[in-house]
Design an enzyme around this catalytic site. Structure first.
Site, PDB file in Angstrom:
ATOM      1  N   CYS A 115      42.931  42.098  37.235  1.00  0.00           N
ATOM      2  CA  CYS A 115      42.386  43.073  36.210  1.00  0.00           C
ATOM      3  C   CYS A 115      42.972  43.488  34.943  1.00  0.00           C
ATOM      4  CB  CYS A 115      43.819  43.917  37.202  1.00  0.00           C
ATOM      5  SG  CYS A 115      43.950  44.099  39.144  1.00  0.00           S
ATOM      6  N   HIS A 255      46.531  49.005  32.069  1.00  0.00           N
ATOM      7  CA  HIS A 255      45.806  49.047  33.864  1.00  0.00           C
ATOM      8  C   HIS A 255      46.033  49.721  34.558  1.00  0.00           C
ATOM      9  CE1 HIS A 255      44.545  47.695  37.525  1.00  0.00           C
ATOM     10  NE2 HIS A 255      45.593  47.115  37.976  1.00  0.00           N
ATOM     11  N   ASN A 285      43.409  52.832  41.528  1.00  0.00           N
ATOM     12  CA  ASN A 285      43.333  52.044  41.055  1.00  0.00           C
ATOM     13  C   ASN A 285      42.041  50.691  41.915  1.00  0.00           C
ATOM     14  OD1 ASN A 285      43.472  49.040  39.919  1.00  0.00           O
ATOM     15  ND2 ASN A 285      45.843  48.475  40.981  1.00  0.00           N
TER      16      ASN A 285
END
Length: 336
Positions: A115, A255, A285
């Site tokens: 990520c 993120h 996400n």
């Protein structure tokens, strides 16, 4: 080495058409729609069509970034795809994207740092462009996590989504560009986010499939503790290194892990004037892609003004962190 600053010239993003709202997902994972939003801040997420792969999402995002820059694919010298969900172990997904774009001049390669990948990709692109005056790099962050969801694991299944984001990187006039980047890894905590099977330690087999070894496993509470414990110090260190005051940051693009977690993180860092950009509520996400998608959203919405300071912060599997500070230059067509 070229002393001219290097920065982001343009951005692009792609999110799949299919919208999966909490009302659809909740019965499948054994919770309510209200529970998902309360725990994650997510109202919906995007999932790829069964016919789509990571490389195709990456090509779509990259095409939009190239169009904004007014560049053709053959002007790209370095093509970096950061992903943990590539099309296959071989060939590198970046090579598939190169072929899809027609970027025949580009050296193409993958980065797998989960990520925080977009910040890592920018750091690599920065170095390559600085060492090769006049060159352009294309950084694409893409993940297709819906193929790795265990719907019996509600804490993870509620989060994951699919998307791709991209940025063209090249020389910019001073005082614009990337002012500083810090990359950190904490491999002793790598067990917090894993896909156990499919590699050399546990090759794919009937047993690994039956055991669910190809799904993403996350120890959510410990991941949150890691983020809140490590990220604020990383931001503090980067600002000290670049000589920038926290109150001068105009935009915080993290993120998009979990909306609730990001609220706590921004509060803990103590931004006074920065706008925290969030797309997690509508897009979920999407791993490495989430920061790039959010940056593109802010860029195309006209929220990033010329000369403002933008802080990008990624964190996740590895466990790895990446923070990058930029002085934003309004994107548009590149002068050839």
């Amino acid at each position: 080495m070229n002393s001219q600053p290097v920065g982001i010239l343009s951005t692009g993003a792609y999110v799949p058409e299919r919208i999966v709202g909490n009302e659809e997902l909740a019965p499948r994972i054994g919770v309510t729609a209200e529970w998902i939003e309360r725990k994650t801040g997510i109202r919906a997420r995007r999932w790829a069509d069964p016919s789509e792969a990571t490389s195709e999402m990456a090509v779509a995002a990259a095409t939009r970034a190239l169009e904004q820059a007014g560049l053709t694919a053959d002007r790209i010298d370095h093509l970096i795809v950061t992903t943990s969900t590539g099309d296959a172990p071989l060939p590198p997904t970046a090579c598939l994207v190169q072929a899809g774009l027609g970027a025949h001049r580009a050296a193409a390669f993958d980065l797998n740092i989960a990520c925080s990948g977009f910040v890592h990709g920018l750091a690599v692109a920065h170095g390559l462009v600085a060492q090769n005056p006049g060159s352009h790099a294309l950084v694409i962050a893409a993940d297709l996590w819906s193929r790795f969801v265990d719907f019996g694991d509600r804490g993870t299944a509620a989060l994951l989504a699919d998307a791709a984001g991209a940025a063209v990187v090249g020389a910019v006039p001073g005082p614009y560009g990337i002012l500083g980047t810090d990359l950190l890894s904490h491999g002793d905590e790598s067990s917090l986010l894993v896909i156990e099977a499919g590699g050399s330690r546990k090759p794919a087999s009937h047993a690994t499939v039956d055991e669910g070894g190809h799904f993403l496993r996350m120890r959510g509470r410990e991941v949150s503790d890691f983020v809140l414990g490590k990220v604020p110090q990383a931001v503090k260190d980067l600002l000290a290194k670049t000589g920038v005051r926290r109150e001068d940051i105009a935009h915080f693009v993290p993120h998009q892990a979990n909306g609730v977690l990001l609220g706590r993180l921004a509060e803990q860092i103590g931004f006074e004037n920065a706008r925290t950009h969030l797309t997690v509520g509508e897009y979920g996400n999407s791993g490495a892609a989430s920061m790039a998608v959010t940056l593109d959203d802010a860029n195309r919405s006209g929220l990033l003004r010329d000369g403002e300071l933008v802080l990008l912060v990624g964190f996740g599997g590895g466990m790895a962190l990446g923070a990058s500070l930029l002085r934003w230059r309004t994107t548009g067509r590149v002068e050839l």
